[in-house]
Write an enzyme that holds these catalytic residues in place. Sequence first.
Site, PDB file in Angstrom:
ATOM      1  N   CYS A  68     -10.764   9.573  -0.380  1.00 60.38           N
ATOM      2  CA  CYS A  68      -9.598  10.332  -0.835  1.00 60.38           C
ATOM      3  C   CYS A  68      -9.843  11.800  -0.500  1.00 60.38           C
ATOM      4  O   CYS A  68     -10.804  12.395  -0.991  1.00 60.38           O
ATOM      5  CB  CYS A  68      -9.387  10.146  -2.334  1.00 60.38           C
ATOM      6  N   CYS A 105      -2.076  14.664   1.642  1.00 65.89           N
ATOM      7  CA  CYS A 105      -2.937  13.478   1.732  1.00 65.89           C
ATOM      8  C   CYS A 105      -4.027  13.670   2.801  1.00 65.89           C
ATOM      9  O   CYS A 105      -3.737  13.646   4.011  1.00 65.89           O
ATOM     10  CB  CYS A 105      -2.121  12.218   2.039  1.00 65.89           C
TER      11      CYS A 105
HETATM   12  O1  PYC Z   1      -5.761  12.727  -0.165  1.00 64.79           O
HETATM   13  O2  PYC Z   1      -6.640  11.029   0.911  1.00 64.79           O
HETATM   14  C1  PYC Z   1      -5.942  11.492   0.023  1.00 64.79           C
HETATM   15  C2  PYC Z   1      -5.261  10.565  -0.906  1.00 64.79           C
HETATM   16  C3  PYC Z   1      -5.271   9.211  -0.882  1.00 64.79           C
HETATM   17  C4  PYC Z   1      -4.499   8.776  -1.951  1.00 64.79           C
HETATM   18  C5  PYC Z   1      -4.035   9.887  -2.607  1.00 64.79           C
HETATM   19  N1  PYC Z   1      -4.518  10.973  -1.958  1.00 64.79           N
END
Ligand code: PYC
Length: 310
Positions: free
Chosen positions: A85, A235
């Site tokens: 994550c 993300c």
């Molecule tokens: O930032 O990789 C990320 C992530 C995965 C799920 C929520 N955030």
Amino acid sequence: MHVVDSHTGGMPTRVILDGAPDLGSGTLAERARRLSEDHVAFWKSVLLEPRGKPGMVGALLVEPQDPDCIAGVIYFDANAVLGMCGHGTIGLAVTLFHLGRIGFGRHRIETPAGIVSIDLTDAATVTVTNVESRRMQKGATLDVDGIGTVTGDVAYGGNWFYIVDPSPIPVQPGNIAALTEAAIAVRSAARAAGLGDEGGDLVDHVIFQDASDNPAIHSRNFVLCPDNTYDRSPCGTGSSARLACLAADGRLNPGAEILQESVIGSPYRLSYQPGPNGGIIPSITGQAFVMAQGTLIFAEQDPFRRGIAA
Ligand code: PYC
């Protein structure tokens, strides 16, 4: 159970310092599998309301196998244990600094997906060098109920993503409910089609890419997470998968920097270098802030000690 809560571009991370079940020894991937299969009530109780909040990711600190790593960590949301994550790693770095456990500079962290590094440049700013990321399939076409034909790339960035560019719906905060509904339908179709890796890991995140209103920003994304919430940050693992696609298409050179923003406008600075196995090594720079530090209490007589499983 002692926890520290932070947010990375609005996306919450809860670092769990103690009070977790014993996961035994072995690789982080083996311990993550035990957490996922044998301790569902534990990880859901930490993230579901009333103790948790929508979108929150848990970061369970464990002993690393590699003595060069300052920590091992297993991430999970309210629906699944994650391979890696990115926003959580930025939140973890800022949390470890807040606790006085690390200083500025570079540190290595072990995750189920592999070893990543963090560079802490100030109390809030972190660059994550992620695991090798790659595009698996270009232009996989799906027939999606209520939407029609959708074409997207399947890519890995520590988790598996189906990336649709351009988005079928404008990526704007006012469209979050519609984007969420469409992304859930796309993910169902992607999983039904068996999209993912050869080993059977199926796509569990969907990204819709769009242009930003700000010409300084390369693109804006909407990311659906396994728990059906959207990522408030751009993300980290999703941005890594996206970089792998841009690199594979020759649309971004190694070392070139771009800014990508989330649907709510939180930015990451992104770049990559070629990886040793034909993929790319992504760099993700973002900011996180500690919000709270406390003790979670799970009273025996509390009917919601395991969370509200709506
Ligand atoms: O930032 O990789 C990320 C992530 C995965 C799920 C929520 N955030």
